[in-house]
Design an enzyme around this catalytic site. Sequence first.
Site, PDB file in Angstrom:
ATOM      1  CG  HIS A 158      -2.188  -1.109   1.159  1.00  0.00           C
ATOM      2  ND1 HIS A 158      -2.738  -1.334   2.105  1.00  0.00           N
ATOM      3  CD2 HIS A 158      -2.428  -1.726   0.154  1.00  0.00           C
ATOM      4  CE1 HIS A 158      -3.702  -2.362   1.629  1.00  0.00           C
ATOM      5  NE2 HIS A 158      -3.234  -2.667   0.432  1.00  0.00           N
ATOM      6  CB  CYS A 169       6.879  15.110 -13.886  1.00  0.00           C
ATOM      7  SG  CYS A 169       7.578  14.774 -11.914  1.00  0.00           S
TER       8      CYS A 169
END
Length: 310
Positions: A158, A169
């Site tokens: 996770h 980006c």
Amino acid sequence: MRPLLIAPGRFISQLCCRRKPPASPQSKICLTMARPSSNMADFRKCFANAKHIAIISGAGVSAESGVPTFRGAGGYWRKWQAQDLATPQAFARNPSQVWEFYHYRREVMRSKEPNPGHLAIAQCEARLRDQGRRVVVITQNIDELHRKAGTKNLLEIHGTLFKTRCTSCGTVAENYRSPICPALAGKGAPEPETQDARIPVDKLPRCEEAGCGGLLRPHVVWFGENLDPAILEEVDRELALCDLCLVVGTSSVVYPAAMFAPQVASRGVPVAEFNMETTPATDRFRFHFPGPCGKTLPEALAPHETERTS
């Protein structure tokens, strides 16, 4: 090439919380077993013979270190539960509020240390590595306490509180700054009467890549997002090879991780659950050890009398 047990194409890869497993063509193979045993001596025999041990850990392990779980009674930050804030929709709607929540969690973790459960796992991994045996930890936790305890073979499925990802980006970077940006200094108090800071977006954490400056987000998997397929493939490889599986401190209601151990059990591999209480998956496992993981794991993972000593 063998089929993946938990590949996104065959099982859900989206993070979600359910009390019952999702329907799938494979669900019928996870048959209910006889009532699981709490016989530690029998578990220790399985442990002594295992060459490849997979340990699946959840929030209950870290709760013993004082880490908030945001589950059940009292599991709120201000008036919100984690599932209200840990979503892409919440971040799009109010990035300041979500960053306050994660800033609070980051700051809390600075004072937390691994507990005996974390340490027992890390020490077991190091000891068995010297014997040519493998232990891998597959954790749902984002607190890095397994890493801090010394675990090396670690899959943080996770993500982690201490990495960021740029929404422009895509750059992922470690970030241990405190505070993560000046505008969050002193913010994030969890009390329900606390007012949101309403920090302007341009004052929230920003990307430092040349020419970017995009808004950063925590590099964690939010509810409704898919887990990284590459990490799922690594998990699949480990679970396909393991000959013993431990499920420690997890409620077995957050998917897809809740499917991992039942799938291992379905092929006859011993699975041992270490948890404060039973879970929806308990009856599928060979062993269940109730109680704090910080008490049960040190005994379960201690050196066995058959182990080689240097």
